[in-house]
Design a protein around this motif. Sequence first.
Motif, PDB file in Angstrom:
ATOM      1  N   ALA A   1       0.829  -1.208   0.000  1.00  0.00           N
ATOM      2  CA  ALA A   1       0.000   0.000   0.000  1.00  0.00           C
ATOM      3  C   ALA A   1       0.865   1.259   0.000  1.00  0.00           C
ATOM      4  N   GLY A   2       1.962   1.224   0.760  1.00  0.00           N
ATOM      5  CA  GLY A   2       2.856   2.373   0.787  1.00  0.00           C
ATOM      6  C   GLY A   2       3.473   2.652  -0.573  1.00  0.00           C
ATOM      7  N   ARG A   3       3.885   1.596  -1.254  1.00  0.00           N
ATOM      8  CA  ARG A   3       4.482   1.794  -2.583  1.00  0.00           C
ATOM      9  C   ARG A   3       3.446   2.246  -3.605  1.00  0.00           C
TER      10      ARG A   3
ATOM     11  N   VAL B   1       9.191   5.413  -2.950  1.00  0.00           N
ATOM     12  CA  VAL B   1       8.665   5.561  -4.310  1.00  0.00           C
ATOM     13  C   VAL B   1       8.547   7.035  -4.694  1.00  0.00           C
ATOM     14  N   ALA B   2       8.067   7.875  -3.776  1.00  0.00           N
ATOM     15  CA  ALA B   2       7.915   9.292  -4.090  1.00  0.00           C
ATOM     16  C   ALA B   2       9.265   9.952  -4.390  1.00  0.00           C
ATOM     17  N   VAL B   3      10.277   9.614  -3.600  1.00  0.00           N
ATOM     18  CA  VAL B   3      11.623  10.134  -3.870  1.00  0.00           C
ATOM     19  C   VAL B   3      12.111   9.614  -5.212  1.00  0.00           C
ATOM     20  N   GLY B   4      11.861   8.336  -5.480  1.00  0.00           N
ATOM     21  CA  GLY B   4      12.273   7.753  -6.759  1.00  0.00           C
ATOM     22  C   GLY B   4      11.600   8.405  -7.952  1.00  0.00           C
ATOM     23  N   MET B   5      10.389   8.909  -7.743  1.00  0.00           N
ATOM     24  CA  MET B   5       9.666   9.594  -8.813  1.00  0.00           C
ATOM     25  C   MET B   5      10.096  11.047  -8.963  1.00  0.00           C
TER      26      MET B   5
ATOM     27  N   MET C   1      19.624   9.555   3.031  1.00  0.00           N
ATOM     28  CA  MET C   1      20.839  10.344   2.814  1.00  0.00           C
ATOM     29  C   MET C   1      20.541  11.740   2.264  1.00  0.00           C
ATOM     30  N   GLY C   2      19.595  12.421   2.928  1.00  0.00           N
ATOM     31  CA  GLY C   2      19.310  13.800   2.554  1.00  0.00           C
ATOM     32  C   GLY C   2      18.376  13.988   1.377  1.00  0.00           C
ATOM     33  N   LYS C   3      17.814  12.891   0.839  1.00  0.00           N
ATOM     34  CA  LYS C   3      16.925  13.010  -0.324  1.00  0.00           C
ATOM     35  C   LYS C   3      15.502  13.375   0.059  1.00  0.00           C
ATOM     36  N   LEU C   4      15.218  13.420   1.352  1.00  0.00           N
ATOM     37  CA  LEU C   4      13.918  13.891   1.828  1.00  0.00           C
ATOM     38  C   LEU C   4      14.114  14.684   3.111  1.00  0.00           C
TER      39      LEU C   4
END
Length: 370
Positions: free
Chosen positions: A136-138, A185-189, A211-214
Amino acid sequence: MKIGCPREIKPQEFRVGLTPDAVRELAARGHSVSVETGAGADAGFADEDYTAAGATIAADAVEVFAAELIVKVKEPQPAERALLRKGQVLFAYLHLAPDPDQTRDLLASGVTAIAYETVTDARGGLPLLAPMSEVAGRLAPQVGAWTLQKANGGRGVLLGGVPGVRPARVLIIGGGVVGTAAARVAVGMGANVTVLDRSVPRLSHLDDVFMGKLTTQYSSAGAIADLLPAADLVIGAVLIPGAAAPRLVSRAQLSTMLPGAAMVDVAIDQGGCFETSRPTTHQDPIYEVDGIMHYCVANMPGAVARTSTQALGNATLPFVLALADKGWREAAEADPHLRAGLAVHAGTLTSPPVGEALGIEAVRPEDVLA
């Protein structure tokens, strides 16, 4: 033991409680498994797959519900609850706290019901909820991105943006299994992601992992109020095991949000964490309140039924084997983690959080066994 696996009848529920591999394991231990015809079709498992594994195919739910142990995915619907009886064991997701009708019916039936969502593990986790929470999270950023499309009533914002145009701002309330999977997933998008949680160690873990991506921030009413006005997408990912979800965003706060912003309430199974949330289906998943689009499908993992069925089956199989081999009482006495899942027994509510939510007297599972 005689084990039954019915076809799910909740709207747009495509998962199935047992895979052919699970049937094979049960049959090898001498158990009899009855699977309703077509039960696994939407997850990619034909009746022939089940018969090859050692199951018999039942013509209807009445035949399946004659079994001693019923293994399914979603909470029994009214027609299914009418088939339950005293002395029978039901093993499924129940989510009783926001569902007084189901709770009353289970109590009246005399069934022994064990809820997937409150079975625990040695680390304090919820091993039967975790795989579906991961799914569900993904899915949450994916369906949130779809809800944001203008044709669906959203702001018309691309989650990852494009060169020269900022990405969407995604606010995730809750940094547990659902929130972490959604953030991944949101960071990956390519979205601009902020995660709120009340556990500082959890926030530290997310900082290390991403690592600082969010951005991480301690969750409070003030933090939510500050961040809502800039959010394109809000994902509700808060869970209190066995209890109703806390309402963290009020209707009044919708007026502070960007017109066409999207809200995805992954906690809707437990009543939802937005005041304006109400359960929807895959067939009709979104609705609008005060200009804000809501996606509140109560069985999100059912959209990817094959993946979800396999993931859930991997997690539930050891417990199904224990229940079949030992019977529920011996299995619960031997395993405190399975015992934690006991929700109803012979007309008695055995989940204090559900009792608190519904105003029904409840006892601890240990009291029933004693």
